[in-house]
Design a protein around this motif. Structure first.
Motif, PDB file in Angstrom:
ATOM      1  N   LYS A 164     126.119  66.119  61.827  1.00 42.98           N
ATOM      2  CA  LYS A 164     125.749  66.668  63.137  1.00 42.98           C
ATOM      3  C   LYS A 164     124.576  67.622  62.961  1.00 42.98           C
ATOM      4  O   LYS A 164     124.514  68.376  62.002  1.00 42.98           O
ATOM      5  CB  LYS A 164     126.927  67.397  63.747  1.00 42.98           C
ATOM      6  CG  LYS A 164     128.124  66.502  63.964  1.00 42.98           C
ATOM      7  CD  LYS A 164     128.762  66.782  65.290  1.00 42.98           C
ATOM      8  CE  LYS A 164     129.977  65.919  65.489  1.00 42.98           C
ATOM      9  NZ  LYS A 164     129.821  64.922  66.482  1.00 42.98           N
ATOM     10  N   THR A 165     123.645  67.572  63.929  1.00 44.54           N
ATOM     11  CA  THR A 165     122.472  68.429  63.877  1.00 44.54           C
ATOM     12  C   THR A 165     122.715  69.699  64.680  1.00 44.54           C
ATOM     13  O   THR A 165     123.245  69.659  65.786  1.00 44.54           O
ATOM     14  CB  THR A 165     121.241  67.698  64.452  1.00 44.54           C
ATOM     15  OG1 THR A 165     121.022  66.518  63.681  1.00 44.54           O
ATOM     16  CG2 THR A 165     120.006  68.569  64.405  1.00 44.54           C
ATOM     17  N   TYR A 204     126.261  70.136  57.847  1.00 43.64           N
ATOM     18  CA  TYR A 204     125.423  69.986  59.043  1.00 43.64           C
ATOM     19  C   TYR A 204     123.960  69.795  58.663  1.00 43.64           C
ATOM     20  O   TYR A 204     123.515  70.248  57.615  1.00 43.64           O
ATOM     21  CB  TYR A 204     125.531  71.225  59.946  1.00 43.64           C
ATOM     22  CG  TYR A 204     126.913  71.466  60.496  1.00 43.64           C
ATOM     23  CD1 TYR A 204     127.420  70.677  61.516  1.00 43.64           C
ATOM     24  CD2 TYR A 204     127.710  72.475  59.983  1.00 43.64           C
ATOM     25  CE1 TYR A 204     128.698  70.890  62.020  1.00 43.64           C
ATOM     26  CE2 TYR A 204     128.989  72.704  60.486  1.00 43.64           C
ATOM     27  CZ  TYR A 204     129.471  71.905  61.496  1.00 43.64           C
ATOM     28  OH  TYR A 204     130.728  72.119  61.990  1.00 43.64           O
ATOM     29  N   PRO A 212     120.421  68.201  69.720  1.00 51.21           N
ATOM     30  CA  PRO A 212     121.363  68.530  68.649  1.00 51.21           C
ATOM     31  C   PRO A 212     122.791  68.592  69.190  1.00 51.21           C
ATOM     32  O   PRO A 212     123.009  68.649  70.400  1.00 51.21           O
ATOM     33  CB  PRO A 212     120.892  69.919  68.195  1.00 51.21           C
ATOM     34  CG  PRO A 212     120.204  70.494  69.375  1.00 51.21           C
ATOM     35  CD  PRO A 212     119.594  69.334  70.109  1.00 51.21           C
ATOM     36  N   ALA A 213     123.749  68.594  68.286  1.00 54.02           N
ATOM     37  CA  ALA A 213     125.152  68.697  68.689  1.00 54.02           C
ATOM     38  C   ALA A 213     125.440  70.066  69.291  1.00 54.02           C
ATOM     39  O   ALA A 213     126.307  70.202  70.153  1.00 54.02           O
ATOM     40  CB  ALA A 213     126.060  68.459  67.490  1.00 54.02           C
ATOM     41  N   ARG A 217     133.135  74.080  65.390  1.00 50.30           N
ATOM     42  CA  ARG A 217     134.113  72.979  65.515  1.00 50.30           C
ATOM     43  C   ARG A 217     134.816  73.009  66.870  1.00 50.30           C
ATOM     44  O   ARG A 217     135.138  71.963  67.423  1.00 50.30           O
ATOM     45  CB  ARG A 217     135.148  73.038  64.379  1.00 50.30           C
ATOM     46  CG  ARG A 217     134.612  72.532  63.064  1.00 50.30           C
ATOM     47  CD  ARG A 217     135.738  72.229  62.073  1.00 50.30           C
ATOM     48  NE  ARG A 217     136.841  73.152  62.136  1.00 50.30           N
ATOM     49  CZ  ARG A 217     137.059  74.158  61.283  1.00 50.30           C
ATOM     50  NH1 ARG A 217     136.221  74.383  60.298  1.00 50.30           N
ATOM     51  NH2 ARG A 217     138.096  74.937  61.422  1.00 50.30           N
ATOM     52  N   ILE A 271     131.908  71.686  69.637  1.00 53.60           N
ATOM     53  CA  ILE A 271     131.219  70.393  69.525  1.00 53.60           C
ATOM     54  C   ILE A 271     132.131  69.308  70.056  1.00 53.60           C
ATOM     55  O   ILE A 271     133.292  69.206  69.678  1.00 53.60           O
ATOM     56  CB  ILE A 271     130.813  70.078  68.065  1.00 53.60           C
ATOM     57  CG1 ILE A 271     129.657  70.966  67.641  1.00 53.60           C
ATOM     58  CG2 ILE A 271     130.432  68.622  67.915  1.00 53.60           C
ATOM     59  CD1 ILE A 271     129.154  70.701  66.234  1.00 53.60           C
TER      60      ILE A 271
END
Length: 122
Positions: free
Chosen positions: A3-4, A27, A48-49, A118, A121
């Protein structure tokens, strides 16, 4: 695929600390030095995420950045964590009103930061 995360902070040392803590947890990290640079990056890259932004920055501060994101349908739902030395309830309320997802006070604990990421997201 990692994930970005886009980190936005005018302090090179803070961006380095964030990069280190986030890359270590798998990440992919992209960086911007202020709100204008973040908006320019977002205009030419995939979303991005999550974005992690400071509040106090030149050109466009974190509040302005979050407000601009929320005006754009493409970024309206992107999670945004505020990472700042500010801890007043007034600033937190202003960040929430602008559309921030969460708030973390510097200096940050890498594990708490990872936990907050966490949680938000999708």
């Amino acid at each position: 695929m990692p994930k970005t995360i886009l980190t936005v902070d005018d302090s090179p040392s803070m961006r380095l600390l964030l990069r280190s803590a986030l890359v270590e947890r798998g990440y992919e990290v992209r960086e911007a030095e202020d709100g204008i640079a973040a908006l320019e990056w977002l205009a030419t890259n995939d979303q991005p995420a999550i974005m992690i932004t400071d509040i106090n920055m030149p050109r466009l501060d974190g509040f302005g950045l979050i407000e601009k994101l929320r005006e754009n349908p493409k970024h309206r739902d992107m999670p945004v964590l505020v990472l700042t030395t500010e801890s007043s309830d007034q600033k937190k309320a202003r960040a929430r009103e602008a559309g921030a997802t969460g708030w973390i006070v510097k200096p940050f604990d890498p594990e708490k930061l990872h936990s907050a990421i966490r949680r938000v997201i999708h």
